[in-house]
Design an enzyme around this catalytic site. Sequence first.
Site, PDB file in Angstrom:
ATOM      1  N   PHE A 170     -28.324  -4.310 -27.692  1.00  0.00           N
ATOM      2  CA  PHE A 170     -29.782  -4.279 -27.843  1.00  0.00           C
ATOM      3  C   PHE A 170     -30.481  -5.373 -27.051  1.00  0.00           C
ATOM      4  O   PHE A 170     -31.669  -5.256 -26.724  1.00  0.00           O
ATOM      5  CB  PHE A 170     -30.158  -4.365 -29.331  1.00  0.00           C
ATOM      6  N   LYS A 171     -29.764  -6.426 -26.694  1.00  0.00           N
ATOM      7  CA  LYS A 171     -30.392  -7.514 -25.942  1.00  0.00           C
ATOM      8  C   LYS A 171     -30.906  -7.042 -24.577  1.00  0.00           C
ATOM      9  O   LYS A 171     -31.807  -7.651 -24.009  1.00  0.00           O
ATOM     10  CB  LYS A 171     -29.400  -8.661 -25.755  1.00  0.00           C
ATOM     11  N   ASP A 172     -30.327  -5.953 -24.065  1.00  0.00           N
ATOM     12  CA  ASP A 172     -30.798  -5.432 -22.775  1.00  0.00           C
ATOM     13  C   ASP A 172     -32.269  -5.029 -22.819  1.00  0.00           C
ATOM     14  O   ASP A 172     -32.966  -5.103 -21.803  1.00  0.00           O
ATOM     15  CB  ASP A 172     -29.978  -4.205 -22.354  1.00  0.00           C
ATOM     16  N   THR A 223     -26.405 -11.751 -25.991  1.00  0.00           N
ATOM     17  CA  THR A 223     -27.523 -12.289 -25.215  1.00  0.00           C
ATOM     18  C   THR A 223     -27.068 -12.736 -23.835  1.00  0.00           C
ATOM     19  O   THR A 223     -27.735 -12.473 -22.825  1.00  0.00           O
ATOM     20  CB  THR A 223     -28.183 -13.472 -25.951  1.00  0.00           C
TER      21      THR A 223
END
Length: 462
Positions: free
Chosen positions: A111-113, A144
């Site tokens: 999800f950090k993308d 991250t």
Amino acid sequence: MDFISTRGKVEKTGFIRTFLMGLGDDGGLMLPTDIPTVPQEVFKQWEQLSYRDLMLEIFSYFTNGEIPREELKQLIDESYSGFRSPEVTPVKQIHDSLYVLELFHGPTFAFKDIALQFMGNLYSYVSRKENEIINILGATSGDTGAAAIQGVRGKEGIRICILHPHQKVSKVQELQMTTVDDENVLNLSVHGNFDDCQRIIKELFADVEYKNKYHLRAINSINFVRILAQTVYYFYAYFQISRRTQAEKISFSVPTGNFGNIFSAYLAKRMGLPIHRLVLATNENNILERFVKEGVYRPGDFRVTHSPSMDIQIASNFERYLYYLLDQNQEKVTSLMQQFQSEDQIVIDPQLLKKVQSDFSAHGVKNEECLQIISKYSGEYDYLADPHTACGIAAYEACCDKDEVCVTLATAHPAKFNESIQLCDISQKFPAEIQALFDKPQHMTVVENSKQEVAEQLKRFF
């Protein structure tokens, strides 16, 4: 819109300077002076928008026109053009009341993308426009770092150094960071845990002279732009579910260790998104669960779990929530954070605890429970969840009622945590991009848990 620090010792500033500052120069975290309330009639217009167009509208409330609309649109389009899903963050139904928001369709399968692809392009944009030197410094519990590196690798005018805890991230997470051989990337593997890495980062940013000398910029969720970028997918998912189901109660279960992802949801709710319940899902490093249930914010014994990205005891974004809990009283925030520094704990009174419990439900997931959820949902629903997503599902089961629809965030592809998946006697096929990592050489420097040693490495690198 202006931005201020939670501790009140930073002059009001604009969007781009806030982005570049990262951590406030007074050690606080940056926030807008006022969170905009979006009219319900605007929500009706937003319901039909694509993810990219929705992001454009949300960001336009905060950028103050500092980035011309067409240039902002171009930045957003560039950031998500390489995602494997045209929806960017597709929503999948698991059963009648449970949906999964898949946030792992970006280049590093996490999800950090979502935020860091955009932030990498924004840093590049600011570097060109303002002739700024960009030296990015960040700490990671796994995802991250890879996403940040992927967002800026090879970009002119930008260097990035990422600290990760030595041998305390998954093998795929480590490979995604350390197989990058670009000259503008430095990986430091720190003897210690994520909290140690994060402490070093905060100390370096708090040293304003050092920060300014080396033009340090933040990619972690201490940077408000990352929080704002993550807010978008709560709006998007809510609109998707609302259109499909006409549900009156839509909740979110959010795996979180650093409080950033769930604070993004809290921000969306304060902007007017009618989220019914926010469920805070964590693992055996459950400082956040204890705070929601008992009103005590105190680190416990560090535990290695099957969900290593949440193996965090001190949550960077907790101070942002504390600011709103204390009615935006910066002096009280400063006093409590100083108390935490000296006493290693914060205890709030019963009235404030009632407010916390009206904002959040919480569930800390035990290791065995996490594996049981992975096995259950693979067997009964043919859905393979990574261990962090499994914590979100477990928290949904523990906290949500039958009359509410819940969206659980799928924060990473299960291939990133195959060590945990194998414990459930489940075999999976790796995506080709991940499988290829195992044949590449690694590039990292192992260092001691020392601010001075990290500072020396940065001096040579920057």
